[in-house]
Design a protein around this motif. Structure first.
Motif, PDB file in Angstrom:
ATOM      1  N   UNK A  47       0.832  -1.216   0.000  1.00 52.09           N
ATOM      2  CA  UNK A  47       0.000   0.000   0.000  1.00 52.09           C
ATOM      3  C   UNK A  47       0.861   1.258   0.000  1.00 52.09           C
ATOM      4  N   UNK A  49       3.708   1.699  -1.490  1.00 50.93           N
ATOM      5  CA  UNK A  49       4.165   1.963  -2.860  1.00 50.93           C
ATOM      6  C   UNK A  49       3.038   2.596  -3.679  1.00 50.93           C
ATOM      7  N   UNK A 219       4.801 -15.840 -14.982  1.00 50.62           N
ATOM      8  CA  UNK A 219       4.908 -15.009 -13.773  1.00 50.62           C
ATOM      9  C   UNK A 219       6.348 -15.015 -13.248  1.00 50.62           C
ATOM     10  N   UNK A 240      11.671  -5.557 -14.302  1.00 48.41           N
ATOM     11  CA  UNK A 240      12.149  -5.684 -12.936  1.00 48.41           C
ATOM     12  C   UNK A 240      13.599  -5.195 -12.839  1.00 48.41           C
ATOM     13  N   UNK A 243      13.496  -1.475 -12.888  1.00 53.42           N
ATOM     14  CA  UNK A 243      13.052  -1.009 -11.565  1.00 53.42           C
ATOM     15  C   UNK A 243      14.211  -1.020 -10.579  1.00 53.42           C
ATOM     16  N   UNK A 259       8.020   4.899  -7.712  1.00 60.56           N
ATOM     17  CA  UNK A 259       6.895   4.107  -7.201  1.00 60.56           C
ATOM     18  C   UNK A 259       5.845   3.877  -8.280  1.00 60.56           C
ATOM     19  N   UNK A 265       4.919  -2.329 -12.676  1.00 56.86           N
ATOM     20  CA  UNK A 265       5.485  -3.686 -12.581  1.00 56.86           C
ATOM     21  C   UNK A 265       4.553  -4.613 -11.809  1.00 56.86           C
ATOM     22  N   UNK A 266       4.032  -4.078 -10.683  1.00 58.71           N
ATOM     23  CA  UNK A 266       3.183  -4.882  -9.819  1.00 58.71           C
ATOM     24  C   UNK A 266       1.927  -5.310 -10.576  1.00 58.71           C
ATOM     25  N   UNK A 269       2.634  -8.015 -13.139  1.00 59.17           N
ATOM     26  CA  UNK A 269       2.815  -9.341 -12.551  1.00 59.17           C
ATOM     27  C   UNK A 269       1.501  -9.891 -12.029  1.00 59.17           C
ATOM     28  N   UNK A 270       0.740  -9.019 -11.340  1.00 56.61           N
ATOM     29  CA  UNK A 270      -0.440  -9.522 -10.635  1.00 56.61           C
ATOM     30  C   UNK A 270      -1.546  -9.947 -11.588  1.00 56.61           C
ATOM     31  N   UNK A 273      -0.677 -13.322 -12.336  1.00 56.18           N
ATOM     32  CA  UNK A 273      -0.825 -14.165 -11.140  1.00 56.18           C
ATOM     33  C   UNK A 273      -2.291 -14.534 -10.931  1.00 56.18           C
TER      34      UNK A 273
ATOM     35  N   UNK B 115       5.987 -11.117  -6.387  1.00 55.37           N
ATOM     36  CA  UNK B 115       6.423  -9.764  -6.725  1.00 55.37           C
ATOM     37  C   UNK B 115       7.938  -9.654  -6.723  1.00 55.37           C
ATOM     38  N   UNK B 122      11.716  -1.878  -2.624  1.00 56.85           N
ATOM     39  CA  UNK B 122      11.229  -0.514  -2.835  1.00 56.85           C
ATOM     40  C   UNK B 122      10.098  -0.194  -1.853  1.00 56.85           C
ATOM     41  N   UNK B 126       9.980   2.628   1.600  1.00 49.56           N
ATOM     42  CA  UNK B 126       8.904   3.533   1.998  1.00 49.56           C
ATOM     43  C   UNK B 126       8.409   3.209   3.402  1.00 49.56           C
TER      44      UNK B 126
END
Lengths: 295, 295
Positions: A47, A49, A219, A240, A243, A259, A265-266, A269-270, A273, B115, B122, B126
């Motif tokens: 959260x 990020x 993934x 990645x 990043x 961020x 990126x997140x 990937x998700x 997933x 992830x 990262x 934070x």
């Protein structure tokens, strides 16, 4: 959202007595507190990020002073995310295709035939999954750089095949073993060769397994940092790795911009997933190799 | 001499070698070329240092504290983290095994594995940073002040990152071992009047030791090859200069591939020594089926 349903109903099956001592109650509470504490921190990390990527200014306060989406625009330009995403999907697509083409036939042979040297081959397929990527990545990068493919997209694809081909093989072997060999025998009786049998009989039967293993490969390859990092050049960086360089050079650019890239990126990937989890149990992503090395 | 000539193909297929078996070849060749050969080449290269002597690299490594200290630095991170993950994972797995809806929990826990360490790093910068939510929450309790808590850019940053990505991995592996134990064994012990602690000590623990040894090995090997989080969350010049950083710097900053291969081989050797030691210790315990005796 902790969302861990306390197992009050099923817990009753463990003890001989319904009367629980204060000690065991405290113990159960302690265990769940640990789990919930872990999950809260994990979700907090994610959260943080996401919040930061939408923040105008976020200094010395619980929440940012305002919200904006402009960091996504600037991250898209600063980090050339368009190119990076294109490279990522080209690499991942090639890795998925190749590991499917190499892994599924090999898994079929491993599942159906007993032959001399099978144990040695099994070890060959297990080791790349058990040896951590950094350990074999450095000699592998050396070989790739000396043969001239280091730093190119081909080099990154080759390096990523090392863990993914064995992964496909080990996931597919049990899938193939549970198919009745008489189905294949029937196809043989009707005159199908190995190739025809593969296309018309095995492939449709194996589709769920192939789909699941290739989605997991996808993934894993998006998130595979070490091997890509060691073999990628400036034009063959995946998301990645880009990043990593952005976080490494933190301070050069706004935190929110990094961020925003992390969120891109997140999400990348998700999405996969979530699709993968429709086909597989989460524990399968970790325990695929546990039976073989156990004894 | 008078034996009727059986065709070679028939004789081979009787031993399990036929067209189907050959399907394993492409995958095996790719892995030999990209995994076995680089390892062998790296080993050979590590004995060809720049100074021309056979053991020059290894001599240099074990003479320079800046290099050989990385072995201890990495062990000092990997061993406590792995043990902590294991000690947390076992009780949690024992509670979760009784849960009916494990899937949500396992899905949440698969997140950090999917992830990857870069994104977690990262997020942690934070979240655990001096202005992050975690430190803010701690200081708002009034028990700490900001200057007392430093959770990133030191040993603890890397430790926490290994905990966050390592615990789910350890837990999911442990869970698969715990659920593999026949509940009938526990019920039998409960019938005989054994309390929960006794059942764990005398029934589960002996059955679990082999699985826990494997889990320890896999988790330790992952932790020992920590790379991105040691750079991003640690102090890569000092307290968290882990062995993979030394190998990376030799390869990509000094372009001394021979030295880098030597460090990678030392890294592999340390991992191997620990794994062999743990697996040898495992042989002192019961090894046998964890399922019920009656089929």
């Amino acid at each position: 959202m902790t969302a861990v349903s306390l197992p009050s109903a099923s817990a009753a099956t463990t003890g001989p007595s319904a009367l629980r001592s204060v000690g065991s109650r405290l113990w159960i509470i302690a265990v769940w507190t640990t789990v919930i504490f872990f999950i809260i921190n994990l979700l907090g990390i994610i959260a943080a990020v996401v919040t930061s990527s939408f923040a105008t200014r976020w200094l010395r306060s619980w929440l940012p002073s305002g919200y904006t989406t402009r960091w996504y625009v600037s991250a898209w330009e600063e980090f050339q995310l368009h190119d990076v995403l294109l490279v990522t999907f080209q690499i991942v697509g090639a890795v998925v295709m190749l590991s499917g083409l190499l892994g599924v036939p090999a898994a079929y042979a491993m599942a159906r035939r007993e032959f001399p040297g099978k144990k040695a081959l099994m070890l060959l397929f297990l080791l790349p999954l058990l040896v951590p990527p950094v350990t074999f990545g450095i000699p592998l990068a050396t070989v790739l750089y000396q043969s001239g493919v280091g730093g190119t997209m081909a080099g990154v694809i080759l390096a990523n095949l090392v863990p993914t081909v064995p992964f496909v093989i080990l996931v597919m072997i049990p899938f193939i073993e549970q198919i009745d060999p008489r189905v294949e025998a029937a196809a043989r009786v009707f005159g199908a060769g190995t190739f025809k049998m593969f296309i018309y009989v095995l492939l449709p039967l194996l589709m769920p397994g192939i789909l699941a293993s290739l989605l997991l490969v996808l993934v894993r390859t998006i998130a595979m940092f070490e091997l890509t990092f060691l073999t990628a050049g400036p034009t063959s960086q995946t998301l990645v790795v880009a990043l990593y360089y952005a976080v490494f050079a933190a301070g050069v650019r706004a935190v929110q911009s990094i961020d925003a890239m992390a969120v891109v990126y997140m999400v990348t990937t998700l999405i996969w997933l979530v699709i993968a989890l429709r086909f597989v149990n989460p524990t399968q992503m970790v325990t695929r190799a546990k039976r073989q090395p156990a004894h | 001499m008078a034996t009727p000539a059986i065709p070679l193909s028939t004789r081979l297929s009787a031993r399990g070698l036929d067209g189907v078996t050959l399907l394993v070849l492409p995958a095996a060749i790719v892995l030999i070329a990209l995994f076995v050969y680089p390892f062998g080449y790296g080993l050979w290269l590590s004995f060809r240092p720049k100074d021309g002597t056979l053991l020059g690299n290894y001599g240099k490594f074990f003479a320079d504290p800046f290099l050989y200290d990385t072995i201890y630095t990495t062990l000092a991170l990997a061993v406590p983290v792995t043990l902590m993950n294991l000690f947390l994972a076992v009780p949690v797995a024992f509670r979760v095994r009784l849960m009916r809806h494990q899937r949500l929990l396992t899905t949440i826990l698969v997140l950090p594995i999917t992830l990857g360490t870069v994104l977690v790093a990262e997020g942690m910068l934070n979240y655990f940073g001096p202005q992050g939510w975690f430190v803010r929450a701690l200081t708002s309790t009034g028990l700490f002040n900001v200057s007392q808590i430093k959770l990133v850019h030191n040993y603890w940053g890397v430790f926490l990152s290994l905990l966050i990505t390592g615990f789910p991995f350890t837990f999911l592996l442990t869970l698969s071992y715990v659920t593999g134990i026949d509940p009938g064994l526990e019920q039998a012990a409960a019938t005989l009047g054994a309390r929960a602690a006794e059942r764990f000590r005398h029934i589960f623990l002996p059955l679990l030791v082999p699985g826990l040894a494997i889990t320890f090995c896999l988790s330790f090997v992952q932790a020992y090859s920590v790379f991105p989080s040691a750079v991003l969350l640690g102090a890569p010049a000092g307290p968290t200069r882990v062995i993979s950083i030394a190998a990376y710097q030799a390869a990509f900053e000094e372009y001394d591939y021979s030295m880098a291969s030597a460090i990678a081989m030392i890294m592999g050797a340390v991992q191997l020594v620990v794994v062999v030691a743990v697996l040898a210790a495992r042989n002192l315990f019961y090894r046998g089926p964890a399922a019920g005796a009656k089929g």
